[in-house]
Design a protein around this motif. Structure first.
Motif, PDB file in Angstrom:
ATOM      1  N   SER A  14      -0.489  -4.147   4.902  1.00 48.01           N
ATOM      2  CA  SER A  14      -0.757  -2.711   4.845  1.00 48.01           C
ATOM      3  C   SER A  14      -0.639  -2.099   3.462  1.00 48.01           C
ATOM      4  O   SER A  14      -1.080  -0.986   3.248  1.00 48.01           O
ATOM      5  N   LEU A  15      -0.047  -2.788   2.512  1.00 43.87           N
ATOM      6  CA  LEU A  15       0.120  -2.197   1.183  1.00 43.87           C
ATOM      7  C   LEU A  15      -0.823  -2.785   0.133  1.00 43.87           C
ATOM      8  O   LEU A  15      -0.628  -2.584  -1.052  1.00 43.87           O
ATOM      9  N   PHE A  16      -1.848  -3.500   0.582  1.00 40.33           N
ATOM     10  CA  PHE A  16      -2.819  -4.099  -0.323  1.00 40.33           C
ATOM     11  C   PHE A  16      -4.200  -3.553  -0.040  1.00 40.33           C
ATOM     12  O   PHE A  16      -4.659  -3.567   1.096  1.00 40.33           O
ATOM     13  N   GLY A  17      -4.861  -3.071  -1.100  1.00 39.58           N
ATOM     14  CA  GLY A  17      -6.204  -2.544  -0.970  1.00 39.58           C
ATOM     15  C   GLY A  17      -7.199  -3.374  -1.752  1.00 39.58           C
ATOM     16  O   GLY A  17      -6.887  -4.468  -2.233  1.00 39.58           O
ATOM     17  N   ASP A  18      -8.393  -2.850  -1.907  1.00 40.79           N
ATOM     18  CA  ASP A  18      -9.454  -3.560  -2.626  1.00 40.79           C
ATOM     19  C   ASP A  18      -9.253  -3.555  -4.131  1.00 40.79           C
ATOM     20  O   ASP A  18      -9.577  -4.524  -4.804  1.00 40.79           O
ATOM     21  N   THR A  19      -8.720  -2.442  -4.670  1.00 42.34           N
ATOM     22  CA  THR A  19      -8.585  -2.325  -6.128  1.00 42.34           C
ATOM     23  C   THR A  19      -7.145  -2.200  -6.598  1.00 42.34           C
ATOM     24  O   THR A  19      -6.881  -2.327  -7.786  1.00 42.34           O
ATOM     25  N   CYS A  20      -6.232  -1.914  -5.674  1.00 45.13           N
ATOM     26  CA  CYS A  20      -4.833  -1.757  -6.054  1.00 45.13           C
ATOM     27  C   CYS A  20      -3.936  -2.104  -4.881  1.00 45.13           C
ATOM     28  O   CYS A  20      -4.400  -2.273  -3.756  1.00 45.13           O
ATOM     29  N   TYR A  21      -2.650  -2.191  -5.172  1.00 51.98           N
ATOM     30  CA  TYR A  21      -1.660  -2.415  -4.126  1.00 51.98           C
ATOM     31  C   TYR A  21      -0.390  -1.657  -4.473  1.00 51.98           C
ATOM     32  O   TYR A  21      -0.200  -1.219  -5.612  1.00 51.98           O
ATOM     33  N   LEU A  22       0.453  -1.487  -3.476  1.00 51.90           N
ATOM     34  CA  LEU A  22       1.729  -0.801  -3.645  1.00 51.90           C
ATOM     35  C   LEU A  22       2.834  -1.834  -3.491  1.00 51.90           C
ATOM     36  O   LEU A  22       2.786  -2.674  -2.598  1.00 51.90           O
ATOM     37  N   ARG A  23       3.828  -1.742  -4.370  1.00 49.87           N
ATOM     38  CA  ARG A  23       4.943  -2.682  -4.280  1.00 49.87           C
ATOM     39  C   ARG A  23       6.254  -1.956  -4.523  1.00 49.87           C
ATOM     40  O   ARG A  23       6.305  -0.875  -5.109  1.00 49.87           O
ATOM     41  N   ALA A  24       7.329  -2.597  -4.083  1.00 46.46           N
ATOM     42  CA  ALA A  24       8.667  -2.053  -4.293  1.00 46.46           C
ATOM     43  C   ALA A  24       9.022  -2.073  -5.775  1.00 46.46           C
ATOM     44  O   ALA A  24       8.460  -2.852  -6.560  1.00 46.46           O
ATOM     45  N   LEU A  53      -3.081   6.412  -1.969  1.00 45.40           N
ATOM     46  CA  LEU A  53      -2.694   7.410  -0.976  1.00 45.40           C
ATOM     47  C   LEU A  53      -3.074   6.942   0.425  1.00 45.40           C
ATOM     48  O   LEU A  53      -2.293   7.092   1.368  1.00 45.40           O
ATOM     49  N   GLN A  54      -4.249   6.337   0.583  1.00 47.63           N
ATOM     50  CA  GLN A  54      -4.649   5.827   1.893  1.00 47.63           C
ATOM     51  C   GLN A  54      -3.709   4.722   2.364  1.00 47.63           C
ATOM     52  O   GLN A  54      -3.321   4.685   3.532  1.00 47.63           O
ATOM     53  N   LEU A  55      -3.332   3.831   1.449  1.00 45.66           N
ATOM     54  CA  LEU A  55      -2.386   2.765   1.810  1.00 45.66           C
ATOM     55  C   LEU A  55      -1.054   3.351   2.267  1.00 45.66           C
ATOM     56  O   LEU A  55      -0.471   2.903   3.265  1.00 45.66           O
ATOM     57  N   LEU A  56      -0.563   4.364   1.556  1.00 46.34           N
ATOM     58  CA  LEU A  56       0.701   4.989   1.928  1.00 46.34           C
ATOM     59  C   LEU A  56       0.577   5.734   3.253  1.00 46.34           C
ATOM     60  O   LEU A  56       1.482   5.694   4.090  1.00 46.34           O
ATOM     61  N   MET A  57      -0.550   6.412   3.461  1.00 42.66           N
ATOM     62  CA  MET A  57      -0.776   7.107   4.726  1.00 42.66           C
ATOM     63  C   MET A  57      -0.768   6.113   5.889  1.00 42.66           C
ATOM     64  O   MET A  57      -0.141   6.368   6.926  1.00 42.66           O
ATOM     65  N   ASP A  58      -1.456   4.998   5.715  1.00 42.87           N
ATOM     66  CA  ASP A  58      -1.505   3.969   6.763  1.00 42.87           C
ATOM     67  C   ASP A  58      -0.121   3.388   7.019  1.00 42.87           C
ATOM     68  O   ASP A  58       0.279   3.192   8.170  1.00 42.87           O
ATOM     69  N   TYR A  59       0.629   3.127   5.955  1.00 43.80           N
ATOM     70  CA  TYR A  59       1.986   2.603   6.080  1.00 43.80           C
ATOM     71  C   TYR A  59       2.874   3.589   6.839  1.00 43.80           C
ATOM     72  O   TYR A  59       3.635   3.214   7.733  1.00 43.80           O
ATOM     73  N   GLY A  60       2.784   4.864   6.476  1.00 44.58           N
ATOM     74  CA  GLY A  60       3.589   5.895   7.135  1.00 44.58           C
ATOM     75  C   GLY A  60       3.308   5.990   8.618  1.00 44.58           C
ATOM     76  O   GLY A  60       4.227   6.144   9.429  1.00 44.58           O
TER      77      GLY A  60
END
Length: 175
Positions: free
Chosen positions: A3-13, A111-118
């Motif tokens: 859920s924290l990986f997208g096509d162009t970026c990702y979110l990490r701790a 923002l979409q990744l964070l919204m989906d995670y939330g």
């Protein structure tokens, strides 16, 4: 898909290796208006913060993630704050640090990744964002992501000796 990986970026701790990046962000006066910061942070305080970044969102009521390009380059931060599990809501803030990385879709994807995670992992019912009236890039981003402007806070923030209005945006998830 994670859920924290997208096509162009990702979110990490946050990691201990982020000390210099966080130090630069927190002490960059260009960002103080959007982060409501008024004083610089020491490396000692940021190191302590990073040492406690592993604490659970249910305990500390916030979550800060690094936005990275898929080549692992950190390009910004995205936060959930004021997390309230009883009411299933949280505030959200986002910062893409360098101008050349803005308006390239990274903020939208993060923002979409964070919204989906939330929604999926925290079972949130809603998110909200506080945006200065002159922050047109953030207004465009949050409106594009289906946040609705629900309020105007008059003379809300004192910036460089002048009061500025702040908008309140809200996203209610459809479950």
């Amino acid at each position: 898909m994670l859920s924290l990986f997208g096509d162009t970026c990702y979110l990490r701790a946050l990691e201990p290796e982020d000390l210099e990046f966080i130090f630069w962000v927190e002490n960059n006066e260009d960002f103080w208006e959007v982060s409501s910061t008024q004083t610089p942070y020491s490396k000692f305080l940021i190191k302590q913060y990073l040492e406690n970044a592993h604490l659970d969102i249910y305990e500390v009521k916030q979550l800060r993630l690094v936005i990275c390009k898929n080549d692992t380059t950190p390009i910004g931060l995205i936060d959930l704050f004021d997390f309230n599990p009883a009411h299933r809501r949280a505030g959200v803030g986002i910062l893409i640090t360098e101008i050349e990385n803005r308006a390239n879709g990274y903020g939208e994807e993060a923002l979409q990744l964070l919204m989906d995670y939330g929604k999926k992992h925290l079972h949130l019912h809603q998110l909200y964002a506080n945006i200065g009236v002159d922050n047109t890039a953030s207004i465009r981003l949050f409106e594009k992501m289906n946040f609705t402007k629900i309020g105007l806070k008059k003379d809300w923030n004192l910036v460089a000796g002048k009061y500025k209005d702040e908008l309140l945006y809200q996203l209610r998830y459809v479950h």
